[in-house]
Design a protein around this motif. Structure first.
Motif, PDB file in Angstrom:
ATOM      1  N   GLN A   4       0.828  -1.201   0.000  1.00  0.00           N
ATOM      2  CA  GLN A   4       0.000   0.000   0.000  1.00  0.00           C
ATOM      3  C   GLN A   4       0.863   1.251   0.000  1.00  0.00           C
ATOM      4  N   HIS A   5       2.038   1.199   0.641  1.00  0.00           N
ATOM      5  CA  HIS A   5       2.888   2.381   0.707  1.00  0.00           C
ATOM      6  C   HIS A   5       3.391   2.789  -0.677  1.00  0.00           C
ATOM      7  N   ARG A   6       3.510   1.844  -1.614  1.00  0.00           N
ATOM      8  CA  ARG A   6       3.951   2.218  -2.962  1.00  0.00           C
ATOM      9  C   ARG A   6       2.902   3.096  -3.639  1.00  0.00           C
ATOM     10  N   ARG A   7       1.638   2.738  -3.501  1.00  0.00           N
ATOM     11  CA  ARG A   7       0.575   3.561  -4.080  1.00  0.00           C
ATOM     12  C   ARG A   7       0.486   4.910  -3.394  1.00  0.00           C
ATOM     13  N   ARG A   8       0.743   4.926  -2.086  1.00  0.00           N
ATOM     14  CA  ARG A   8       0.703   6.208  -1.372  1.00  0.00           C
ATOM     15  C   ARG A   8       1.856   7.104  -1.802  1.00  0.00           C
ATOM     16  N   LEU A   9       3.016   6.522  -2.050  1.00  0.00           N
ATOM     17  CA  LEU A   9       4.143   7.316  -2.550  1.00  0.00           C
ATOM     18  C   LEU A   9       3.783   7.966  -3.885  1.00  0.00           C
ATOM     19  N   GLU A  10       3.197   7.198  -4.781  1.00  0.00           N
ATOM     20  CA  GLU A  10       2.804   7.756  -6.076  1.00  0.00           C
ATOM     21  C   GLU A  10       1.751   8.845  -5.898  1.00  0.00           C
ATOM     22  N   ALA A  11       0.837   8.655  -4.953  1.00  0.00           N
ATOM     23  CA  ALA A  11      -0.196   9.671  -4.719  1.00  0.00           C
ATOM     24  C   ALA A  11       0.419  10.961  -4.181  1.00  0.00           C
ATOM     25  N   VAL A  12       1.427  10.839  -3.305  1.00  0.00           N
ATOM     26  CA  VAL A  12       2.087  12.037  -2.764  1.00  0.00           C
ATOM     27  C   VAL A  12       2.786  12.799  -3.881  1.00  0.00           C
ATOM     28  N   LEU A  13       3.490  12.089  -4.759  1.00  0.00           N
ATOM     29  CA  LEU A  13       4.170  12.759  -5.867  1.00  0.00           C
ATOM     30  C   LEU A  13       3.161  13.445  -6.784  1.00  0.00           C
ATOM     31  N   ALA A  14       2.066  12.750  -7.108  1.00  0.00           N
ATOM     32  CA  ALA A  14       1.057  13.346  -7.988  1.00  0.00           C
ATOM     33  C   ALA A  14       0.410  14.566  -7.356  1.00  0.00           C
ATOM     34  N   GLU A  15       0.190  14.513  -6.061  1.00  0.00           N
ATOM     35  CA  GLU A  15      -0.439  15.645  -5.372  1.00  0.00           C
ATOM     36  C   GLU A  15       0.428  16.894  -5.463  1.00  0.00           C
ATOM     37  N   HIS A  16       1.731  16.743  -5.260  1.00  0.00           N
ATOM     38  CA  HIS A  16       2.609  17.915  -5.319  1.00  0.00           C
ATOM     39  C   HIS A  16       2.770  18.409  -6.761  1.00  0.00           C
ATOM     40  N   ARG A  17       2.736  17.506  -7.713  1.00  0.00           N
ATOM     41  CA  ARG A  17       2.799  17.961  -9.102  1.00  0.00           C
ATOM     42  C   ARG A  17       1.542  18.758  -9.460  1.00  0.00           C
ATOM     43  N   ARG A  18       0.369  18.301  -8.990  1.00  0.00           N
ATOM     44  CA  ARG A  18      -0.858  19.053  -9.252  1.00  0.00           C
ATOM     45  C   ARG A  18      -0.832  20.421  -8.587  1.00  0.00           C
ATOM     46  N   ALA A  19      -0.110  20.516  -7.471  1.00  0.00           N
ATOM     47  CA  ALA A  19      -0.018  21.798  -6.773  1.00  0.00           C
ATOM     48  C   ALA A  19       0.976  22.746  -7.431  1.00  0.00           C
ATOM     49  N   LEU A  37      10.358  -4.291   1.124  1.00  0.00           N
ATOM     50  CA  LEU A  37      10.355  -3.299   2.198  1.00  0.00           C
ATOM     51  C   LEU A  37       9.201  -3.603   3.151  1.00  0.00           C
ATOM     52  N   PRO A  38       9.473  -3.738   4.473  1.00  0.00           N
ATOM     53  CA  PRO A  38       8.392  -4.022   5.414  1.00  0.00           C
ATOM     54  C   PRO A  38       7.322  -2.933   5.374  1.00  0.00           C
ATOM     55  N   ALA A  39       6.087  -3.344   5.637  1.00  0.00           N
ATOM     56  CA  ALA A  39       4.967  -2.410   5.539  1.00  0.00           C
ATOM     57  C   ALA A  39       5.116  -1.236   6.495  1.00  0.00           C
ATOM     58  N   VAL A  40       5.545  -1.507   7.743  1.00  0.00           N
ATOM     59  CA  VAL A  40       5.659  -0.425   8.711  1.00  0.00           C
ATOM     60  C   VAL A  40       6.748   0.560   8.299  1.00  0.00           C
ATOM     61  N   GLN A  41       7.836   0.049   7.714  1.00  0.00           N
ATOM     62  CA  GLN A  41       8.897   0.938   7.259  1.00  0.00           C
ATOM     63  C   GLN A  41       8.434   1.734   6.039  1.00  0.00           C
ATOM     64  N   GLY A  42       7.651   1.093   5.166  1.00  0.00           N
ATOM     65  CA  GLY A  42       7.109   1.813   4.017  1.00  0.00           C
ATOM     66  C   GLY A  42       6.164   2.907   4.428  1.00  0.00           C
ATOM     67  N   GLU A  43       5.375   2.659   5.470  1.00  0.00           N
ATOM     68  CA  GLU A  43       4.446   3.678   5.954  1.00  0.00           C
ATOM     69  C   GLU A  43       5.199   4.911   6.442  1.00  0.00           C
ATOM     70  N   HIS A  44       6.269   4.694   7.203  1.00  0.00           N
ATOM     71  CA  HIS A  44       7.060   5.829   7.686  1.00  0.00           C
ATOM     72  C   HIS A  44       7.817   6.490   6.537  1.00  0.00           C
ATOM     73  N   LEU A  45       8.226   5.732   5.549  1.00  0.00           N
ATOM     74  CA  LEU A  45       8.896   6.315   4.391  1.00  0.00           C
ATOM     75  C   LEU A  45       7.963   7.283   3.671  1.00  0.00           C
ATOM     76  N   VAL A  46       6.693   6.918   3.535  1.00  0.00           N
ATOM     77  CA  VAL A  46       5.724   7.816   2.899  1.00  0.00           C
ATOM     78  C   VAL A  46       5.623   9.126   3.678  1.00  0.00           C
ATOM     79  N   ARG A  47       5.579   9.030   5.000  1.00  0.00           N
ATOM     80  CA  ARG A  47       5.453  10.245   5.817  1.00  0.00           C
ATOM     81  C   ARG A  47       6.708  11.100   5.725  1.00  0.00           C
ATOM     82  N   ILE A  48       7.878  10.447   5.698  1.00  0.00           N
ATOM     83  CA  ILE A  48       9.127  11.203   5.576  1.00  0.00           C
ATOM     84  C   ILE A  48       9.163  11.933   4.236  1.00  0.00           C
TER      85      ILE A  48
END
Length: 402
Positions: A262-277, A291-302
C-alpha cells in the motif's frame, strides 16, 4: 576495572572447574590453552536465563554504555549467540587483566629489582653484559607499565562491543517500530477524537455562555435555557472523555501498519499531489519490493514532509527527488532551490497568502523526521549546499520474520 575484575573472577572459577578434569602433568604445560578453553566454555553461561540482564546492567553501570541495550522477552537464536559472544569477551578480557596482575607484574618487578641489585637473576636468568641487563630492565619496566594501563583499552574495547552484541537486532528495531507505530496511531486517533468531540463541545459551551451572559438581565428564560444547554453539553463531553480514558486504561490495540504494498501507491499519490499543486518535480523512485509495511508507511510520511517543506520554504525551480536502495540501505534525497529572503518578503507584502508558504521559525519538522529515521537505525542530514537545500535520508532495510 570493576567489570574486568568480575570477568577475571568468573574465568578463574571456570578454570578451576576445568582443572578438575585435567591431569596434573598437563595443567602446567597446557596452562594457556586451559584458560582459553575455560573462557570459551564459560561463555555458555550466556545461555542461562538472567545472565544477559546482568551483562546489560554491568555494561551500563561499569562500562558507561549509553547506547540502546536490549533484554528481549523471548530471546531469538541471534540474541543467544550474541549473549554467548559477549560473555566470552567479558571472561577473556578479565583473564588477560588477571594474568597481567598475578604473573606478568610480579615477574617484571623481580627482574627490575635484580637488575638494580646487579644479581644474576632470581626468577629469570639475566644477561651478563651491562647492555643486555639494561635492555632487560627497560623491557621489565615497559611490561609493568603495560599491565598497569591495559585495563583502559580492554574496557574501551568492551564498551564498543557491548552495543554490537547486546544492542537491538534488525528484528528488535522492526518490532519497536511496529509498537511505536501503533502508539502513534493511537495518539493520532485520540487527538482527532479530542478535536472533533471535546473541542466541539467546548466551542458550544463558549457560545452558549456568551449568549446567556448577554440576555441574563432582559430575558432570564433564555439565559436559563442557555445554561441548561451548557450543562447538557458538558455532561456529554465528560461521558465521551471517560470513554476515551477507559480505552486508554484497557490499552486496547489500535491501528498498525498498512498492508504490504500500500505504501507504494501512497508514494505515487504524494508525488502526484505535489505535481498538481504546481511543483516541478523530477523524481527517480525505486522502492524495494521486500520493504516491510511499517517501514514503508514511515517512508511515505518522511517523503511527504520533505516535499511539503520544499513546497513551503523552497524557491522557484525544479525539485529533485531520488529514492532507491544501495545494498541493504535505502537512500532518499530531496533537493530544492533556496528561497531568496528579500524576494520572499516582497512577495508576502504584495500577497498575504504567500506568507503561509514562507519559512516559519520554531517548527518541529526536521526533529520529527530525525526521530522517524532513528526509529529504524537511520539518519537524516539536511542543509544548504551549492545554492540548494538538500535533505538526505539513509534507512537500513529491515527484514520481517517469515
Amino acid at each position: 576495572m570493576a567489570w574486568l575484575m568480575a570477568g577475571a573472577a568468573i574465568c578463574t572459577a571456570a578454570a578451576l572447574l576445568v582443572a578438575l578434569f585435567v591431569p596434573p602433568e598437563l595443567r602446567v604445560r597446557g596452562f594457556a590453552p586451559m584458560v582459553l578453553g575455560s573462557a570459551l566454555l564459560g561463555g555458555l553461561v550466556g545461555l542461562v536465563p538472567g545472565v544477559r540482564e546482568i551483562e546489560v546492567a554491568a555494561a551500563r553501570t561499569m562500562l558507561g554504555v549509553e547506547e540502546d541495550l536490549v533484554v528481549p522477552a523471548r530471546p531469538s537464536p541471534a540474541h543467544r549467540l550474541r549473549s554467548i559472544a559477549f560473555v566470552q569477551v567479558h571472561l577473556l578480557s578479565g583473564a588477560v587483566l588477571a594474568a597481567g596482575l598475578t604473573m606478568a607484574l610480579p615477574a617484571s618487578t623481580v627482574v627490575i629489582v635484580d637488575v638494580l641489585r646487579g644479581g644474576a637473576g632470581s626468577f629469570l636468568p639475566l644477561p651478563a653484559d651491562p647492555l643486555g641487563r639494561a635492555a632487560a630492565g627497560i623491557g621489565a619496566v615497559l611490561l609493568a607499565v603495560l599491565v598497569l594501563v591495559i585495563w583502559w583499552p580492554l574496557g574501551a574495547l568492551a564498551a564498543r562491543l557491548a552495543p554490537v552484541l547486546l544492542g537491538p537486532t534488525a528484528q528488535d528495531r522492526l518490532a519497536l517500530a511496529l509498537a511505536r507505530s501503533a502508539q502513534e496511531a493511537a495518539r493520532t486517533r485520540i487527538a482527532r477524537d479530542l478535536h472533533d468531540g471535546i473541542g466541539h463541545a467546548l466551542t458550544v459551551v463558549s457560545l452558549q455562555a456568551a449568549a446567556g451572559r448577554h440576555v441574563i438581565t432582559r430575558d432570564p428564560a433564555s439565559a436559563e435555557e442557555a445554561l441548561a444547554r451548557i450543562e447538557d453539553t458538558a455532561r456529554r463531553a465528560l461521558e465521551e472523555l471517560d470513554g476515551m480514558l477507559a480505552a486508554l486504561r484497557e490499552d486496547a490495540p489500535s491501528g498498525g501498519a498498512e498492508p504490504s504494498g500500500q505504501h507504494r501507491r501512497r508514494l505515487e499519490a504524494v508525488l502526484a499531489e505535489h505535481r498538481r499543486a504546481g511543483m516541478d518535480l523530477h523524481a527517480q523512485v525505486d522502492v524495494p519490493p521486500d520493504l516491510p509495511a511499517v517501514q514503508g508507511e514511515h517512508l511515505v510520511r518522511i517523503l511527504a514532509e520533505l516535499l511539503a517543506n520544499a513546497h513551503r520554504h523552497g524557491g522557484p525551480g525544479p525539485v529533485e527527488l531520488r529514492l532507491g536502495p544501495v545494498g541493504s540501505v535505502l537512500h532518499l534525497e530531496v533537493s530544492n532551490p533556496l528561497a531568496d529572503a528579500a524576494d520572499a518578503a516582497d512577495a508576502a507584502d504584495a500577497d498575504p497568502a504567500v506568507e503561509d508558504r514562507m519559512p516559519r521559525r520554531g517548527g518541529h519538522g526536521l526533529p520529527g523526521l530525525s526521530e522517524r529515521c532513528a526509529l529504524f537505525g537511520g539518519e537524516l542530514e539536511a542543509g544548504a549546499e551549492a545554492g540548494r537545500w538538500r535533505a538526505r535520508v539513509r534507512l537500513p532495510i529491515l527484514q520481517e520474520e517469515p
